[in-house]
Design an enzyme around this catalytic site. Structure first.
Site, PDB file in Angstrom:
ATOM      1  N   ASN A  43       1.009  -1.213  -0.144  1.00  0.00           N
ATOM      2  CA  ASN A  43      -0.009  -0.114  -0.082  1.00  0.00           C
ATOM      3  C   ASN A  43       1.058   1.262  -0.027  1.00  0.00           C
ATOM      4  O   ASN A  43       1.399   1.566   1.156  1.00  0.00           O
ATOM      5  CB  ASN A  43      -1.071  -0.173   1.498  1.00  0.00           C
ATOM      6  CG  ASN A  43      -1.861   1.000   1.255  1.00  0.00           C
ATOM      7  OD1 ASN A  43      -1.896   2.091   0.569  1.00  0.00           O
ATOM      8  ND2 ASN A  43      -2.886   1.008   2.221  1.00  0.00           N
ATOM      9  N   ARG A  76      -2.776  -1.967  -3.537  1.00  0.00           N
ATOM     10  CA  ARG A  76      -3.687  -1.033  -3.493  1.00  0.00           C
ATOM     11  C   ARG A  76      -3.143  -0.025  -4.736  1.00  0.00           C
ATOM     12  O   ARG A  76      -2.367   0.755  -4.510  1.00  0.00           O
ATOM     13  CB  ARG A  76      -3.831  -0.340  -2.270  1.00  0.00           C
ATOM     14  CG  ARG A  76      -4.842   0.539  -2.134  1.00  0.00           C
ATOM     15  CD  ARG A  76      -4.529   1.316  -0.854  1.00  0.00           C
ATOM     16  NE  ARG A  76      -5.685   2.522  -0.759  1.00  0.00           N
ATOM     17  CZ  ARG A  76      -5.479   3.754  -0.153  1.00  0.00           C
ATOM     18  NH1 ARG A  76      -4.377   4.093   0.232  1.00  0.00           N
ATOM     19  NH2 ARG A  76      -6.246   4.759  -0.113  1.00  0.00           N
ATOM     20  N   HIS A  82     -11.202   5.129  -1.190  1.00  0.00           N
ATOM     21  CA  HIS A  82     -11.235   4.074  -0.105  1.00  0.00           C
ATOM     22  C   HIS A  82     -12.337   3.000  -0.083  1.00  0.00           C
ATOM     23  O   HIS A  82     -12.672   2.250   0.727  1.00  0.00           O
ATOM     24  CB  HIS A  82     -11.604   4.930   1.279  1.00  0.00           C
ATOM     25  CG  HIS A  82     -10.832   6.219   1.780  1.00  0.00           C
ATOM     26  ND1 HIS A  82     -11.086   7.146   1.817  1.00  0.00           N
ATOM     27  CD2 HIS A  82      -9.575   5.971   1.743  1.00  0.00           C
ATOM     28  CE1 HIS A  82     -10.356   8.161   2.258  1.00  0.00           C
ATOM     29  NE2 HIS A  82      -9.101   7.225   2.128  1.00  0.00           N
ATOM     30  N   ARG A 107      -5.283  17.779   3.285  1.00  0.00           N
ATOM     31  CA  ARG A 107      -6.197  18.212   2.201  1.00  0.00           C
ATOM     32  C   ARG A 107      -7.358  19.055   2.470  1.00  0.00           C
ATOM     33  O   ARG A 107      -8.103  18.673   3.553  1.00  0.00           O
ATOM     34  CB  ARG A 107      -6.788  16.655   1.494  1.00  0.00           C
ATOM     35  CG  ARG A 107      -5.366  16.275   0.638  1.00  0.00           C
ATOM     36  CD  ARG A 107      -5.973  14.710   0.168  1.00  0.00           C
ATOM     37  NE  ARG A 107      -5.499  13.656   0.883  1.00  0.00           N
ATOM     38  CZ  ARG A 107      -5.998  12.461   0.656  1.00  0.00           C
ATOM     39  NH1 ARG A 107      -6.613  12.194  -0.363  1.00  0.00           N
ATOM     40  NH2 ARG A 107      -5.201  11.379   1.624  1.00  0.00           N
ATOM     41  N   GLU A 124      -7.791  -3.467   4.701  1.00  0.00           N
ATOM     42  CA  GLU A 124      -7.556  -3.029   3.444  1.00  0.00           C
ATOM     43  C   GLU A 124      -6.515  -4.078   2.770  1.00  0.00           C
ATOM     44  O   GLU A 124      -6.738  -4.690   1.586  1.00  0.00           O
ATOM     45  CB  GLU A 124      -6.992  -1.697   2.771  1.00  0.00           C
ATOM     46  CG  GLU A 124      -8.203  -0.696   3.327  1.00  0.00           C
ATOM     47  CD  GLU A 124      -7.412   0.714   3.291  1.00  0.00           C
ATOM     48  OE1 GLU A 124      -7.638   1.640   2.499  1.00  0.00           O
ATOM     49  OE2 GLU A 124      -6.464   1.076   4.243  1.00  0.00           O
TER      50      GLU A 124
END
Length: 407
Positions: free
Chosen positions: A12, A93, A181, A241, A381
């Protein structure tokens, strides 16, 4: 096919960190990795490496090519730890699959060329993940690699939710809301019915609150609305962000403040959010320590919570109500104060927390009196990427197949 004792490596990759996890290649793949870890602060002055059972410690990386050095460090450590067991597959990912890739896909040069086209839409992750793929194609050419896309879970979102109010020609050229996501939300679609039964098949909002943050509204365990859109900037205020912002403000910054596109990108991705508003940190834990004395810390946290409450209301409207609210990812799983403040803002809906359960990060943190069940569910994940990669490489219909579903 490789032997049953082979391992699956999952990577990832972000702009300043690489997470990795090693799973046994069984059917089904166990949810807990054999071993995992992270190189963090890759582009900073003090990078660290941590792994299962070992806290992060300084690591020396070549300053001329720190990302390459970080990948090499991980590879060397994995080779030390795996002994005689072979790596049978590598799962990645990949943040953006665009309008083309709705399923995991085996990576080759042709697919890589496609995915490079999405780098401007996910500049914090896409180029670094693809760099890792390219390096591993050279370093481990006999090991198949699979891309698992963060955008894929949201392909069930209705077309009206995908549209942007721009001329139709831009839609035809792929300018639309994609959502992100997805690996985290896909895991929730598996874990939530195991814990909450039929309630999880109703109107559910999952709040993925980490350094990046978004919401996903699900009905029947499928995505029907999400806060991130064309890029990973839309929606919630995040660590660094901005989240959603008036496009007129961006035009002003370009026209009056003379910001170049590159400078604007730096501002929105790296210098905004909690970091920008506070002028202190992107980490809410640090800001919570300082909020009593620092007005900017208070302002940043208040805006973060306000934006979360507003966006939850927006997704709830798209769902037509709410039965279950779930917090996940780093902040969502571990920051009881942020959860409590968000839920306080949702008090008008009848949301009420059990204070002790919330402090304990319990699976259910709402009180019996709450009209809406509120819970905490750790994300996974890496396991989604490992299990989907294994499925791709075992399925006979994938033999020789180069691309996923095209739409």
């Amino acid at each position: 096919m490789s032997g049953a004792d082979d391992l699956i490596l999952v990577l990832n990759c972000g702009s300043s960190s690489i997470k990795f996890a090693l799973f046994e290649r069984r059917q089904p793949v166990a949810r807990r990795p054999l071993w995992n870890g992270k190189v963090d602060g890759i582009t900073g002055p003090a990078p660290t490496f941590g792994e299962t059972g070992v806290p992060p410690a300084p690591v020396v990386l070549d300053p001329a090519a720190p990302y390459t050095a970080a990948l090499a460090h991980i590879g060397a450590r994995i080779d030390q730890r795996r002994g005689t067991r072979a790596i049978g597959a590598i799962g990645h990912r990949i943040v953006h699959g665009g309008a083309r890739y709705f399923e995991p896909v085996r990576l080759d040069a042709e697919v890589l060329a496609d995915l490079r086209g999405y780098i401007p839409l996910a500049p914090l992750h896409q180029p670094f993940a693809l760099e890792a793929v390219e390096q591993l194609l050279v370093q481990r050419p006999g090991v198949p690699q699979v891309a698992c896309f963060d955008t894929a879970f949201h392909h069930t979102v209705p077309a009206v939710e995908q549209m942007l109010p721009l001329p139709r020609a831009f839609w035809e050229r792929g300018v639309r809301r994609y959502g992100f996501h997805g690996l985290s939300y896909e895991y929730q679609s598996i874990a939530l019915p195991e814990r909450h039964g039929e309630l999880a098949r109703g109107r559910v909002i999952v709040a993925h609150l980490g350094s990046g943050a978004s919401l996903c509204g699900m009905i029947g365990l499928e995505s029907v609305a999400t806060t991130m859109g064309f890029s990973a900037l839309e929606g919630l205020m995040m660590g660094s962000r901005s989240g959603s912002i008036d496009p007129g403000a961006l035009l002003y910054l370009m026209q009056t403040e003379k910001l170049s596109p590159e400078e604007l990108g730096q501002l929105l991705y790296h210098d905004s959010g909690l970091r920008g508003v506070s002028g202190i940190s992107s980490d809410p834990r640090e800001l919570l320590k300082l909020e009593a004395e620092q007005e900017t810390a208070r302002d940043a946290l208040a805006l973060y919570v306000r934006r979360a409450v507003r966006e939850i209301g927006s997704v709830m409207a798209a769902l037509g109500g709410l039965d279950l609210l779930i917090f996940t990812a780093g902040i969502g799983e571990h920051n009881a104060t942020i959860r409590a403040r968000i839920c306080e803002g949702l008090g008008f809906l009848g949301v009420a927390l059990d204070p002790q359960a919330n402090l304990d990060n319990a699976p259910v943190i709402s009180s019996p009196a709450s009209r809406i069940t509120v819970g905490v569910e750790p994300t996974n994940e890496e396991w989604i990427a490992a299990s989907r990669s294994d499925e791709v490489l075992r399925a006979p219909e994938w033999a020789g197949r180069k691309t996923a579903t095209v739409c």
